[in-house]
Design a protein around this motif. Structure first.
Motif, PDB file in Angstrom:
ATOM      1  N   LEU A 245       0.819  -1.213   0.000  1.00 35.28           N
ATOM      2  CA  LEU A 245       0.000   0.000   0.000  1.00 35.28           C
ATOM      3  C   LEU A 245       0.851   1.261   0.000  1.00 35.28           C
ATOM      4  CD1 LEU A 245      -2.688  -1.098   2.604  1.00 35.28           C
ATOM      5  CD2 LEU A 245      -3.121  -0.629   0.191  1.00 35.28           C
ATOM      6  N   THR A 246       1.893   1.262   0.806  1.00 42.26           N
ATOM      7  CA  THR A 246       2.746   2.444   0.914  1.00 42.26           C
ATOM      8  C   THR A 246       3.544   2.679  -0.358  1.00 42.26           C
ATOM      9  OG1 THR A 246       2.898   2.122   3.312  1.00 42.26           O
ATOM     10  CG2 THR A 246       4.559   3.534   2.281  1.00 42.26           C
ATOM     11  N   ALA A 247       4.105   1.597  -0.914  1.00 43.78           N
ATOM     12  CA  ALA A 247       4.912   1.729  -2.130  1.00 43.78           C
ATOM     13  C   ALA A 247       4.091   2.230  -3.311  1.00 43.78           C
ATOM     14  CB  ALA A 247       5.559   0.387  -2.476  1.00 43.78           C
ATOM     15  N   LEU A 248       2.808   1.904  -3.332  1.00 45.72           N
ATOM     16  CA  LEU A 248       1.929   2.333  -4.424  1.00 45.72           C
ATOM     17  C   LEU A 248       1.279   3.685  -4.156  1.00 45.72           C
ATOM     18  CD1 LEU A 248       0.093  -1.048  -5.176  1.00 45.72           C
ATOM     19  CD2 LEU A 248       1.788   0.077  -6.643  1.00 45.72           C
ATOM     20  N   ASP A 249       1.521   4.270  -2.969  1.00 52.04           N
ATOM     21  CA  ASP A 249       0.827   5.498  -2.559  1.00 52.04           C
ATOM     22  C   ASP A 249      -0.665   5.301  -2.771  1.00 52.04           C
ATOM     23  OD1 ASP A 249       0.523   8.026  -1.519  1.00 52.04           O
ATOM     24  OD2 ASP A 249       0.818   9.039  -3.441  1.00 52.04           O
ATOM     25  N   TYR A 250      -1.158   4.187  -2.271  1.00 52.18           N
ATOM     26  CA  TYR A 250      -2.477   3.653  -2.571  1.00 52.18           C
ATOM     27  C   TYR A 250      -3.563   4.352  -1.767  1.00 52.18           C
ATOM     28  CZ  TYR A 250      -5.628  -0.268  -3.782  1.00 52.18           C
ATOM     29  OH  TYR A 250      -6.638  -1.065  -4.279  1.00 52.18           O
ATOM     30  N   VAL A 251      -4.733   4.507  -2.366  1.00 52.80           N
ATOM     31  CA  VAL A 251      -5.915   4.984  -1.663  1.00 52.80           C
ATOM     32  C   VAL A 251      -7.065   4.049  -1.995  1.00 52.80           C
ATOM     33  CG1 VAL A 251      -7.608   6.839  -1.422  1.00 52.80           C
ATOM     34  CG2 VAL A 251      -5.186   7.397  -1.654  1.00 52.80           C
ATOM     35  N   GLY A 252      -7.607   3.391  -0.963  1.00 53.07           N
ATOM     36  CA  GLY A 252      -8.694   2.448  -1.175  1.00 53.07           C
ATOM     37  C   GLY A 252      -8.407   1.109  -0.524  1.00 53.07           C
ATOM     38  N   VAL A 253      -9.237   0.128  -0.858  1.00 49.49           N
ATOM     39  CA  VAL A 253      -9.100  -1.239  -0.335  1.00 49.49           C
ATOM     40  C   VAL A 253      -8.341  -2.087  -1.338  1.00 49.49           C
ATOM     41  CG1 VAL A 253     -10.419  -3.367   0.113  1.00 49.49           C
ATOM     42  CG2 VAL A 253     -11.086  -1.224   1.203  1.00 49.49           C
ATOM     43  N   ILE A 254      -7.489  -2.968  -0.835  1.00 48.39           N
ATOM     44  CA  ILE A 254      -6.718  -3.882  -1.663  1.00 48.39           C
ATOM     45  C   ILE A 254      -6.888  -5.296  -1.123  1.00 48.39           C
ATOM     46  CG2 ILE A 254      -4.559  -3.782  -0.333  1.00 48.39           C
ATOM     47  CD1 ILE A 254      -3.047  -3.617  -3.019  1.00 48.39           C
ATOM     48  N   GLY A 255      -6.862  -6.284  -2.011  1.00 50.12           N
ATOM     49  CA  GLY A 255      -6.870  -7.688  -1.613  1.00 50.12           C
ATOM     50  C   GLY A 255      -5.532  -8.309  -1.954  1.00 50.12           C
ATOM     51  N   VAL A 256      -4.875  -8.915  -0.964  1.00 50.67           N
ATOM     52  CA  VAL A 256      -3.568  -9.536  -1.175  1.00 50.67           C
ATOM     53  C   VAL A 256      -3.710 -11.038  -0.918  1.00 50.67           C
ATOM     54  CG1 VAL A 256      -1.126  -9.557  -0.557  1.00 50.67           C
ATOM     55  CG2 VAL A 256      -2.439  -7.421  -0.399  1.00 50.67           C
ATOM     56  N   GLU A 257      -3.503 -11.832  -1.964  1.00 50.42           N
ATOM     57  CA  GLU A 257      -3.603 -13.284  -1.856  1.00 50.42           C
ATOM     58  C   GLU A 257      -2.240 -13.860  -1.493  1.00 50.42           C
ATOM     59  OE1 GLU A 257      -5.301 -14.969  -5.372  1.00 50.42           O
ATOM     60  OE2 GLU A 257      -6.946 -13.532  -5.428  1.00 50.42           O
ATOM     61  N   LEU A 258      -2.234 -14.798  -0.533  1.00 53.03           N
ATOM     62  CA  LEU A 258      -0.997 -15.306   0.045  1.00 53.03           C
ATOM     63  C   LEU A 258      -0.953 -16.834   0.041  1.00 53.03           C
ATOM     64  CD1 LEU A 258      -1.301 -13.035   3.188  1.00 53.03           C
ATOM     65  CD2 LEU A 258       0.380 -12.665   1.357  1.00 53.03           C
ATOM     66  N   PHE A 259       0.244 -17.377  -0.111  1.00 53.14           N
ATOM     67  CA  PHE A 259       0.494 -18.798   0.114  1.00 53.14           C
ATOM     68  C   PHE A 259       1.213 -18.937   1.452  1.00 53.14           C
ATOM     69  CE2 PHE A 259       0.976 -19.080  -4.745  1.00 53.14           C
ATOM     70  CZ  PHE A 259      -0.340 -19.489  -4.916  1.00 53.14           C
ATOM     71  N   GLU A 260       0.732 -19.834   2.303  1.00 56.59           N
ATOM     72  CA  GLU A 260       1.417 -20.117   3.562  1.00 56.59           C
ATOM     73  C   GLU A 260       2.242 -21.390   3.403  1.00 56.59           C
ATOM     74  OE1 GLU A 260       0.332 -20.263   8.283  1.00 56.59           O
ATOM     75  OE2 GLU A 260      -0.870 -21.522   6.942  1.00 56.59           O
ATOM     76  N   LEU A 261       3.551 -21.282   3.523  1.00 53.56           N
ATOM     77  CA  LEU A 261       4.445 -22.429   3.386  1.00 53.56           C
ATOM     78  C   LEU A 261       4.532 -23.190   4.709  1.00 53.56           C
ATOM     79  CD1 LEU A 261       7.324 -20.842   1.265  1.00 53.56           C
ATOM     80  CD2 LEU A 261       5.083 -21.690   0.529  1.00 53.56           C
ATOM     81  N   ALA A 262       5.112 -24.372   4.645  1.00 51.90           N
ATOM     82  CA  ALA A 262       5.167 -25.262   5.806  1.00 51.90           C
ATOM     83  C   ALA A 262       5.838 -24.600   7.003  1.00 51.90           C
ATOM     84  CB  ALA A 262       5.871 -26.554   5.430  1.00 51.90           C
ATOM     85  N   GLY A 263       6.871 -23.821   6.774  1.00 50.96           N
ATOM     86  CA  GLY A 263       7.590 -23.184   7.869  1.00 50.96           C
ATOM     87  C   GLY A 263       6.947 -21.914   8.388  1.00 50.96           C
ATOM     88  N   GLY A 264       5.798 -21.536   7.837  1.00 48.92           N
ATOM     89  CA  GLY A 264       5.106 -20.336   8.269  1.00 48.92           C
ATOM     90  C   GLY A 264       5.385 -19.106   7.430  1.00 48.92           C
ATOM     91  N   LYS A 265       6.325 -19.220   6.480  1.00 49.26           N
ATOM     92  CA  LYS A 265       6.609 -18.075   5.615  1.00 49.26           C
ATOM     93  C   LYS A 265       5.455 -17.845   4.652  1.00 49.26           C
ATOM     94  CE  LYS A 265       9.936 -16.305   2.223  1.00 49.26           C
ATOM     95  NZ  LYS A 265      11.162 -16.573   1.444  1.00 49.26           N
ATOM     96  N   LEU A 266       5.181 -16.582   4.367  1.00 53.95           N
ATOM     97  CA  LEU A 266       4.132 -16.216   3.422  1.00 53.95           C
ATOM     98  C   LEU A 266       4.740 -15.731   2.117  1.00 53.95           C
ATOM     99  CD1 LEU A 266       1.647 -14.230   5.713  1.00 53.95           C
ATOM    100  CD2 LEU A 266       1.534 -16.645   5.053  1.00 53.95           C
ATOM    101  N   LEU A 267       4.157 -16.175   1.005  1.00 55.67           N
ATOM    102  CA  LEU A 267       4.492 -15.664  -0.321  1.00 55.67           C
ATOM    103  C   LEU A 267       3.263 -14.964  -0.877  1.00 55.67           C
ATOM    104  CD1 LEU A 267       6.293 -18.712  -2.027  1.00 55.67           C
ATOM    105  CD2 LEU A 267       7.345 -16.829  -0.760  1.00 55.67           C
ATOM    106  N   VAL A 268       3.464 -13.881  -1.606  1.00 58.09           N
ATOM    107  CA  VAL A 268       2.345 -13.215  -2.270  1.00 58.09           C
ATOM    108  C   VAL A 268       2.070 -13.910  -3.596  1.00 58.09           C
ATOM    109  CG1 VAL A 268       1.514 -11.088  -3.335  1.00 58.09           C
ATOM    110  CG2 VAL A 268       2.771 -10.994  -1.182  1.00 58.09           C
ATOM    111  N   ASN A 269       0.829 -14.352  -3.776  1.00 55.03           N
ATOM    112  CA  ASN A 269       0.416 -14.896  -5.066  1.00 55.03           C
ATOM    113  C   ASN A 269       0.127 -13.741  -6.025  1.00 55.03           C
ATOM    114  OD1 ASN A 269      -0.580 -16.504  -7.161  1.00 55.03           O
ATOM    115  ND2 ASN A 269      -2.635 -16.581  -6.272  1.00 55.03           N
ATOM    116  N   GLU A 270      -0.777 -12.852  -5.608  1.00 61.29           N
ATOM    117  CA  GLU A 270      -1.082 -11.668  -6.399  1.00 61.29           C
ATOM    118  C   GLU A 270      -1.868 -10.688  -5.537  1.00 61.29           C
ATOM    119  OE1 GLU A 270      -3.245 -13.278  -9.697  1.00 61.29           O
ATOM    120  OE2 GLU A 270      -5.173 -13.224  -8.640  1.00 61.29           O
ATOM    121  N   PHE A 271      -2.013  -9.477  -6.023  1.00 67.38           N
ATOM    122  CA  PHE A 271      -2.872  -8.524  -5.323  1.00 67.38           C
ATOM    123  C   PHE A 271      -3.866  -7.936  -6.311  1.00 67.38           C
ATOM    124  CE2 PHE A 271       0.728  -5.817  -6.649  1.00 67.38           C
ATOM    125  CZ  PHE A 271       0.075  -4.737  -7.219  1.00 67.38           C
TER     126      PHE A 271
END
Length: 361
Positions: A245-271
């Motif tokens: 949100l900050t990097a885009l200087d965003y105004v509004g609602v955003i949806g961020v889709e995430l993958f949760e890996l076995a060790g608990g790390k999150l990867l972004v699939n897409e937004f």
């Protein structure tokens, strides 16, 4: 230029007349705003609950001029609005939120992944593909199995093909129409999560509880929220959303889709630079839902509280599922949201239901 915050009685324009536009228009009306929808489909679902609909293509300059003149701010309900449309509206003096930067990144999967990598947000490995030679190079680098997706458009599982082994690559490229594409490494994830977040005109950020999502055939079927996650996972998801949100200087609602890996790390699939299907649970589970939050943000109002007051299971009603509306409406714990669409084609999103239970369960 409008003066923010917008006062009640101001007008908000929405590009797109589908279900998301419909729910945004209803939220705007609750806050005292008028809404003008622009959509090429006459009598669009959102147009029927708005003050007015302009029936025109998104690249119709005369229609865009009318929209700019009629509205104090313009937003959009889907990310495939032509980038030139936003540029044209800006040239005509309209304020468009979210801005062109977010739209450009979300419209092109290579641009999106490159942007995320540049700001330090983790994703799967990827490579651009535009012809047979670059496809072979991408497969050699990423490996197989891997997922080939069109760079633009394509959603709910459309525009993508798996490459199980290197010799499958050309056939997969044929299946997506040999369009410009991205090759992505598979993610060894345990489950799919998402976070809905908002950023106001003053830079304030608010995140909703993380949800757990279940897909069938590439289409979201069910969302459960709040998800059962650790505080560390919650903090990680919120930090990712805030960074985007900050990097885009965003105004509004955003949806961020995430993958949760076995060790608990999150990867972004897409937004997605808009209100999101995985946030529909907020309509009946939170003090202020994602649709009102988006209207608040683009209107320059303070963001509302995101605390949940119920546990919610959201289920999409696809195609003939909507025929069960009478039964669903009789369930005391179920809230029915129908989109006012006509033909219930297989796989078409006709509505959704939110099933509530107390948070303590």
């Amino acid at each position: 230029m409008p003066s923010f915050p917008l006062v009640p009685g101001s007008t908000i324009g929405i590009l797109g007349g589908g279900q998301l536009g419909r729910m945004l228009a209803l939220a705007a009306a609750r806050l005292g705003f008028d809404v003008v929808i622009q959509d090429p489909e006459e009598n669009a679902p959102a147009g029927r609950v708005a003050a007015r609909q302009i029936v025109a293509a998104y690249d119709d300059r005369w229609a865009l001029k009318r929209l700019a003149e009629a509205c104090d701010v313009v937003t959009y309900e889907f990310e495939n609005v032509p980038a030139d449309t936003v540029s044209e509206l800006t040239t005509l003096g309209a304020v468009v939120s979210p801005g062109a930067k977010a739209l450009a990144a979300a419209q092109d999967r290579v641009a999106e992944k490159t942007f995320l990598a540049e700001i330090g947000v983790p994703t799967v490995a990827f490579a651009p593909v535009h012809d047979s030679e670059s496809l072979a190079e991408a497969v050699a680098r990423i490996g197989a199995p891997s997922l080939l997706k069109t760079r633009r458009e394509g959603y709910d599982g459309k525009g993508q093909a798996w490459i199980q082994k290197a010799t499958d690559a050309e056939a997969a490229f044929d299946r997506i129409g040999r369009q410009a594409a991205i090759l992505e490494a598979p993610a060894d994830f345990g489950r799919e999560l998402s976070v809905i977040a908002a950023r106001g005109r003053d830079g304030e950020i608010a995140c909703y509880p993380v949800s757990e999502n279940h897909h069938e055939g590439g289409v979201l079927r069910r969302t459960v929220a709040p998800a059962k996650i650790t505080p560390a996972t919650r903090d990680q998801a919120e930090a990712i959303a805030a960074k985007i949100l900050t990097a885009l200087d965003y105004v509004g609602v955003i949806g961020v889709e995430l993958f949760e890996l076995a060790g608990g790390k999150l990867l972004v699939n897409e937004f997605a630079p808009r209100v999101h299907n995985t946030g529909h649970w907020t309509q009946d589970g939170c003090e202020v839902d994602q649709f009102e939050q988006h209207i608040r943000a683009v209107a320059g109002w303070p963001l509302g509280p995101t605390a949940p007051h119920h546990h919610v299971e959201m289920t999409n009603l696809l195609g003939a599922d909507v025929d069960a509306w009478k039964k669903l409406a009789a369930e005391p714990e179920t809230r029915v949201h129908l989109y006012g669409k006509g033909e219930a084609r297989p796989g078409r999103k006709m509505g959704h239901v939110n099933r509530l239970r107390p948070l303590r369960d």
